[in-house]
Write a protein that holds these residues in place. Structure first.
Motif, PDB file in Angstrom:
ATOM      1  N   ARG A 154       0.829  -1.204   0.000  1.00  0.00           N
ATOM      2  CA  ARG A 154       0.000   0.000   0.000  1.00  0.00           C
ATOM      3  C   ARG A 154       0.871   1.266   0.000  1.00  0.00           C
ATOM      4  O   ARG A 154       0.612   2.210  -0.750  1.00  0.00           O
ATOM      5  CB  ARG A 154      -0.928  -0.003   1.211  1.00  0.00           C
ATOM      6  CG  ARG A 154      -1.760   1.273   1.377  1.00  0.00           C
ATOM      7  CD  ARG A 154      -2.664   1.554   0.191  1.00  0.00           C
ATOM      8  NE  ARG A 154      -3.664   0.549   0.012  1.00  0.00           N
ATOM      9  CZ  ARG A 154      -4.885   0.594   0.562  1.00  0.00           C
ATOM     10  NH1 ARG A 154      -5.242   1.621   1.319  1.00  0.00           N
ATOM     11  NH2 ARG A 154      -5.739  -0.386   0.324  1.00  0.00           N
ATOM     12  N   ALA A 155       1.897   1.279   0.829  1.00  0.00           N
ATOM     13  CA  ALA A 155       2.764   2.449   0.899  1.00  0.00           C
ATOM     14  C   ALA A 155       3.459   2.704  -0.435  1.00  0.00           C
ATOM     15  O   ALA A 155       3.518   3.836  -0.918  1.00  0.00           O
ATOM     16  CB  ALA A 155       3.800   2.270   2.005  1.00  0.00           C
ATOM     17  N   GLY A 156       3.996   1.634  -1.039  1.00  0.00           N
ATOM     18  CA  GLY A 156       4.700   1.791  -2.303  1.00  0.00           C
ATOM     19  C   GLY A 156       3.796   2.267  -3.416  1.00  0.00           C
ATOM     20  O   GLY A 156       4.159   3.152  -4.209  1.00  0.00           O
ATOM     21  N   ARG A 157       2.590   1.716  -3.483  1.00  0.00           N
ATOM     22  CA  ARG A 157       1.665   2.094  -4.552  1.00  0.00           C
ATOM     23  C   ARG A 157       1.193   3.537  -4.409  1.00  0.00           C
ATOM     24  O   ARG A 157       1.161   4.294  -5.383  1.00  0.00           O
ATOM     25  CB  ARG A 157       0.470   1.141  -4.549  1.00  0.00           C
ATOM     26  CG  ARG A 157      -0.488   1.350  -5.698  1.00  0.00           C
ATOM     27  CD  ARG A 157      -1.462   0.182  -5.830  1.00  0.00           C
ATOM     28  NE  ARG A 157      -2.268  -0.011  -4.643  1.00  0.00           N
ATOM     29  CZ  ARG A 157      -3.381   0.675  -4.372  1.00  0.00           C
ATOM     30  NH1 ARG A 157      -3.803   1.614  -5.217  1.00  0.00           N
ATOM     31  NH2 ARG A 157      -4.071   0.430  -3.279  1.00  0.00           N
ATOM     32  N   ILE A 158       0.849   3.932  -3.184  1.00  0.00           N
ATOM     33  CA  ILE A 158       0.368   5.298  -2.974  1.00  0.00           C
ATOM     34  C   ILE A 158       1.493   6.304  -3.192  1.00  0.00           C
ATOM     35  O   ILE A 158       1.286   7.368  -3.791  1.00  0.00           O
ATOM     36  CB  ILE A 158      -0.234   5.451  -1.564  1.00  0.00           C
ATOM     37  CG1 ILE A 158      -1.437   4.511  -1.403  1.00  0.00           C
ATOM     38  CG2 ILE A 158      -0.648   6.890  -1.297  1.00  0.00           C
ATOM     39  CD1 ILE A 158      -2.555   4.737  -2.406  1.00  0.00           C
ATOM     40  N   ALA A 159       2.691   5.979  -2.730  1.00  0.00           N
ATOM     41  CA  ALA A 159       3.822   6.874  -2.944  1.00  0.00           C
ATOM     42  C   ALA A 159       4.081   7.077  -4.437  1.00  0.00           C
ATOM     43  O   ALA A 159       4.326   8.196  -4.897  1.00  0.00           O
ATOM     44  CB  ALA A 159       5.076   6.315  -2.261  1.00  0.00           C
ATOM     45  N   ALA A 160       4.006   5.992  -5.210  1.00  0.00           N
ATOM     46  CA  ALA A 160       4.203   6.092  -6.657  1.00  0.00           C
ATOM     47  C   ALA A 160       3.116   6.935  -7.306  1.00  0.00           C
ATOM     48  O   ALA A 160       3.382   7.730  -8.218  1.00  0.00           O
ATOM     49  CB  ALA A 160       4.235   4.704  -7.276  1.00  0.00           C
ATOM     50  N   GLN A 161       1.893   6.791  -6.826  1.00  0.00           N
ATOM     51  CA  GLN A 161       0.799   7.595  -7.363  1.00  0.00           C
ATOM     52  C   GLN A 161       0.983   9.077  -7.058  1.00  0.00           C
ATOM     53  O   GLN A 161       0.466   9.942  -7.779  1.00  0.00           O
ATOM     54  CB  GLN A 161      -0.532   7.094  -6.811  1.00  0.00           C
ATOM     55  CG  GLN A 161      -0.944   5.730  -7.369  1.00  0.00           C
ATOM     56  CD  GLN A 161      -2.191   5.162  -6.716  1.00  0.00           C
ATOM     57  OE1 GLN A 161      -2.687   5.705  -5.731  1.00  0.00           O
ATOM     58  NE2 GLN A 161      -2.694   4.060  -7.245  1.00  0.00           N
ATOM     59  N   HIS A 162       1.722   9.371  -5.989  1.00  0.00           N
ATOM     60  CA  HIS A 162       2.035  10.761  -5.664  1.00  0.00           C
ATOM     61  C   HIS A 162       3.226  11.287  -6.472  1.00  0.00           C
ATOM     62  O   HIS A 162       3.627  12.442  -6.290  1.00  0.00           O
ATOM     63  CB  HIS A 162       2.347  10.904  -4.173  1.00  0.00           C
ATOM     64  CG  HIS A 162       1.141  10.824  -3.281  1.00  0.00           C
ATOM     65  ND1 HIS A 162      -0.029  11.494  -3.542  1.00  0.00           N
ATOM     66  CD2 HIS A 162       0.940  10.158  -2.106  1.00  0.00           C
ATOM     67  CE1 HIS A 162      -0.906  11.251  -2.580  1.00  0.00           C
ATOM     68  NE2 HIS A 162      -0.347  10.429  -1.704  1.00  0.00           N
TER      69      HIS A 162
END
Length: 458
Positions: free
Chosen positions: A18-26
């Motif tokens: 979750r952290a990696g995906r959301i960070a990438a989306q940012h």
């Protein structure tokens, strides 16, 4: 310093993904390393396959109960190998979804071990050193074992239990928490002879006492042998299987498998954390602040590796908060209070908020609303089972402090009850909510009089 990535995530479980995906989306450049399988404990060898096993274990009672409703069911049998194969296909499908979602978000996946070798450096198993602006450790936990136990090599943990080639006809389970209790129900439902051994007087330490007592009574009805206040002394292997000897005088028990489910510990060994100054507590958990930052300003941690609240949805929330805070310009923290949770025993447990004992210890003058009854389904099936509903209410403010359910679909009920408790609902709010009839859940809004035995602390 020039960085190869903005964020390096160690661990492909729920929190790290979750952290990696959301960070990438940012807009962050993200690399994630997972040395085993994507999805972590929950997806690969935890919540998901466990729930599938729970479903499988319930069918024998469904077949028996059908007769009470006029159905005639022929001979039934359970094929362990067929079930395990079906379970493995589903887990493989979910693992693929995790890979796909990360790739779509632009995360670079590295399927090998990674260790921390600097405040801004991670080294992969193939020798590559990756410079990262931030490092997130999300390596979860691993089963605890009693290393000093003679015969420990003959036991299995919650890792191996999902991959047994044969269903054990006799199984002894050590532990009294979620994992031990759930697998006791699973194997009993599948027809195994189950003995649950726990060092305490009652299973599920920390849960409401009424819930603990109720489930132990239900398990005894199902033929699960409960051995309390006892621990293993040794395990011997012979031609007829395993023999478990005990320290406190209980007679030895023979079994085909012995499952050690005595807890889990943070998976921090040999990650290089202490060498770079990351502080660990006495059980090896990474010490973090409210924003999941470790003692090293560039290194963060989420999920079970921090040993805060070891539940999958908590890890996901912590990972999301971290990514939004560091890369999204939206600082927030996961709220660890009033977390709904379920134990997928048989019957299920759903609970949110304070137990009666916790409420009294905090000084609340509590009113207790408690009901036990036979679920409507079993009025015709004739099954000897009872359901428990309990509300813990502050007698002065009328605020509902805790909701505890033990019975069919308790997990589904507590998710919705959790919203009300989180919002600070009062008993009057519960009373003012129209009941859905006929359901078991309506009991939560129709209990009008405090249970005499529990009223005002009596």
């Amino acid at each position: 310093m020039t960085y190869d990535v903005d964020l390096f995530v160690i661990g492909g479980g729920s929190g790290g993904v979750r952290a990696g995906r959301i960070a990438a989306q940012h807009g962050a450049s993200v690399m994630l390393a997972e040395e085993y399988r994507m999805g972590g404990t929950c997806v690969i060898r935890g919540c998901v396959p466990k729930k599938l096993m729970v479903y499988a274990s319930q069918y024998h009672e469904h077949f028996e109960d059908a007769a009470g409703f006029g159905w005639t069911v022929g001979a039934t049998s359970f094929d362990w190998k067929a079930f395990i194969a079906a379970k493995d296909r589903e887990i493989g499908r979910l693992e693929g979804i995790y890979d796909s979602n990360l790739a779509k978000a632009g995360v670079t996946i590295v399927k090998q071990r990674a260790t921390v070798t600097g405040e801004n450096e991670v080294t992969l198993a193939d020798g590559r050193a990756i410079k990262a602006r931030y490092i997130l450790v999300a390596t979860g936990g691993r089963p605890s074992t009693d290393e000093a136990l003679p015969g420990l090599e003959h036991t299995i943990s919650s890792n191996e239990v999902f991959h047994l080639t044969e269903q054990p006809k006799r199984i002894v389970i050590a532990g009294g928490g979620y994992i031990a209790v759930e697998f006791a129900g699973v194997f009993a439902g599948l027809g195994s002879e189950v003995t649950l051994v726990y060092r305490g007087e009652k299973i599920l330490r920390g849960f409401d006492e009424d819930v603990r007592d109720h489930l132990m009574g239900e398990y005894a009805k199902k033929g699960i042998k409960l051995v309390m206040s006892e621990t293993f002394e040794r395990i011997d292997k012979g031609p007829g299987g395993l023999t478990v000897a005990f320290r406190n005088g209980h007679a030895p028990i023979e079994a085909d498998q012995v499952l050690m489910a005595i807890g889990r510990k943070p998976n921090t060994a040999n990650l290089g954390l202490e060498a770079v100054g990351v502080a660990l507590d006495e059980v090896g958990a990474i010490k973090v602040d409210g924003r999941s930052r470790s003692s090293v300003r560039t290194i963060f941690a989420v999920g079970d590796v921090t040993n805060r609240v070891n539940l999958t949805p908590v890890a996901i929330r912590e990972g999301h908060a971290f990514a939004d805070t560091i890369f999204g310009g939206n600082p927030w923290s996961a709220d660890h209070s009033t977390i709904p949770t379920a134990v997928f025993s048989e019957p299920e447990i759903g609970t949110v908020g304070l137990s009666e004992q916790q409420a009294r210890a905090k000084g609340h003058a509590v009113d207790i609303y408690r009901a036990t009854f036979r679920p409507m389904k079993h009025t015709l099936s004739g099954r000897d089972t009872r359901m428990l509903m309990k509300l813990v209410v502050d007698g002065e403010t009328d605020k509902v402090l805790g909701v505890h359910v033990c019975g069919p679909d308790a997990g589904e009920m507590i998710q919705l009850a959790g919203i009300a408790v989180k919002m600070g609902a009062t008993k009057a709010d519960f009373d003012g909510t129209m009941a859905v009839h006929p359901t078991a859940a309506e009991e939560l809004v129709t209990m009008r009089t405090p249970s005499a035995r529990y009223a005002k602390g009596e």
